[in-house]
Design an enzyme around this catalytic site. Structure first.
Site, PDB file in Angstrom:
ATOM      1  N   ARG A 123       6.978   4.180   2.712  1.00 16.41           N
ATOM      2  CA  ARG A 123       7.655   3.581   1.325  1.00 16.41           C
ATOM      3  C   ARG A 123       8.602   2.416   1.620  1.00 16.41           C
ATOM      4  NH1 ARG A 123       9.220   9.175  -1.218  1.00 16.41           N
ATOM      5  NH2 ARG A 123       7.153  10.105  -1.137  1.00 16.41           N
ATOM      6  N   ARG A 381     -20.210  -3.224   3.132  1.00 18.01           N
ATOM      7  CA  ARG A 381     -18.996  -3.717   4.065  1.00 18.01           C
ATOM      8  C   ARG A 381     -19.497  -4.709   4.915  1.00 18.01           C
ATOM      9  NH1 ARG A 381     -15.900  -1.868   1.045  1.00 18.01           N
ATOM     10  NH2 ARG A 381     -14.281  -0.466   1.674  1.00 18.01           N
TER      11      ARG A 381
HETATM   12 ZN   LIG Z   1      -9.504  -0.724   0.817  1.00 17.16          ZN
END
Ligand SMILES: [Zn+2]
Ligand SMILES: [Zn+2]
Length: 387
Positions: A123, A381
């Site tokens: 985070r 991809r």
């Molecule tokens: Zn991704």
């Protein structure tokens, strides 16, 4: 024509090529950039291969509020550790690695527990365009360039936090051509089924959207022993690949203009499937369809796609009151430093398909061709040779 010299290291600063996105809505430009040395707890990686994910296109178009322009996109990559900063103990120069946008520090509550992969340490930097100390390691033409998803895989070199880098022991440089896919799409789909939903043998499954994530959901559902795996997409060209991955049925909603898809699925499975997965690219209407396609009393729907900023998902409370579960996940609930080596091992043993996703390979200079071909649905991809 050679646009730039080969990458070079002067005073421990690497000069190399990267695809820099100067502003939202404008395709990236190949630039010569400087990459600073790794700081305390960081490693510098020579990226060998990257692949593009739809989230890169989504961010390039300026559809999310988290991307810090100018930036270097890319969050699926595989490379070799080039150097390590002070205090790094688990990685060394020469290690084959896959960097991750969700870290696994191994020490925080989420890392120690078994409920979530959302490592507290991530985070500090995730979606902020910087490393944990608030600065970036990239510069170009005297300007600081922000990180993208703490990886920026479309750079020949990147610097990442040690706890956000998975080591894949035994991988050769050639293996990295496919292992770059383990940076986002494949673990996201695979983990959504195996880690988040925990699909059981004999379950009925519906997968909305047959891109890299959806096809990976199908692979995982097959491995889990699902009895029916219903694949749904508007593109009939995806049906064959879905079957290769393990789908037992294919539905194209365009073939059924008079019947909502949730109704088709409810009728086909005595009220709804045990598990539905939404990975159709962030359309909130499809999310709702996926929720309504899961069985109202015992079904579970897993939301995976990122919706454009500001969009709301509406639900009838009754959709949940009867017992249905709706969950979401990021990175498929995968804890990368632990799980990515196992996924790589499954690929080496022929248990996990990766080659089937790739039908385009281009050098970094042609990255815009890769992004364009993927966004038009002509390839699942594209792999980008970063060397
Ligand atoms: Zn991704
Ligand atoms: Zn952690």
């Amino acid at each position: 024509m050679q646009l730039f010299e080969e990458s070079s290291t002067v005073g421990n600063i690497v000069t190399c090529k990267a695809a820099v996105c100067w502003e939202a809505g404008v395709p990236p430009v190949i630039e010569q950039i400087q990459v600073a040395p790794p700081q305390q707890g960081e490693v510098r990686i020579r990226m060998m291969y990257s692949s593009a994910c739809h989230t890169d296109c989504h961010s390039m178009a300026g559809l999310d509020e988290y991307t810090c322009f100018p930036t270097i996109l890319g969050h699926e990559g595989a490379g070799i550790v080039e150097s390590v900063g002070e205090g790094v103990t688990s990685l060394a120069p020469g290690d084959p690695v896959v960097p991750m946008y969700i870290a696994e520090c191994g020490e925080c509550g989420p890392c120690i527990g078994n409920k979530t992969n959302m490592c507290v340490k991530s985070r500090a930097w995730l979606c902020k365009g910087v490393m944990a100390d608030g600065t970036t390691r990239f510069s170009c033409r005297g300007k600081n360039i922000g990180y993208y998803m703490s990886i920026s895989a479309f750079s020949q070199y990147t610097v990442c936090p040690e706890e956000a880098v998975a080591k894949v022991d035994g991988a050769t440089e050639d293996d990295l051509r496919r292992l770059c896919l383990l940076g986002c799409g494949v673990p996201t789909g695979y983990g959504a089924v195996s880690r988040v939903a925990k699909v059981e043998s004999g379950s009925t499954v519906a997968v909305f959207g047959l891109g890299c994530i959806g096809l990976s959901c199908i692979q995982a559902a097959k491995h889990a022993g699902a009895s029916r795996i219903i694949a749904i997409d508007l593109n009939p060209g995806r049906a064959d690949l879905a079957r290769v991955m393990g789908a037992t049925e294919f539905i194209n909603p365009l073939d059924h203009p008079n019947k909502p898809t949730q109704q088709l699925l409810q009728e086909a499975t005595a009220g709804g499937v045990d598990y539905s997965f939404e990975c159709a690219g962030g359309n909130v209407n499809v999310m709702r369809t996926a929720i309504e396609s899961s069985h109202p009393t015992q079904g579970t729907c897993i939301l995976i796609s990122l919706a454009p900023s500001g969009q709301q998902l509406s639900l009838n409370p009754m959709d949940l009151l009867t017992g249905r579960t709706v969950r979401g996940c990021i990175f498929g609930g995968i804890k990368g430093r632990t799980d990515i080596p196992h996924l790589a091992d499954d690929y080496f043993k022929g248990k996990l398909k990766l080659d089937e996703y790739v039908n385009l390979e281009v050098p970094l200079d042609n990255i815009n061709k890769a992004l364009m071909t993927m966004s038009t649905g002509k390839c699942i991809r594209p792999v980008i040779d970063m060397r």
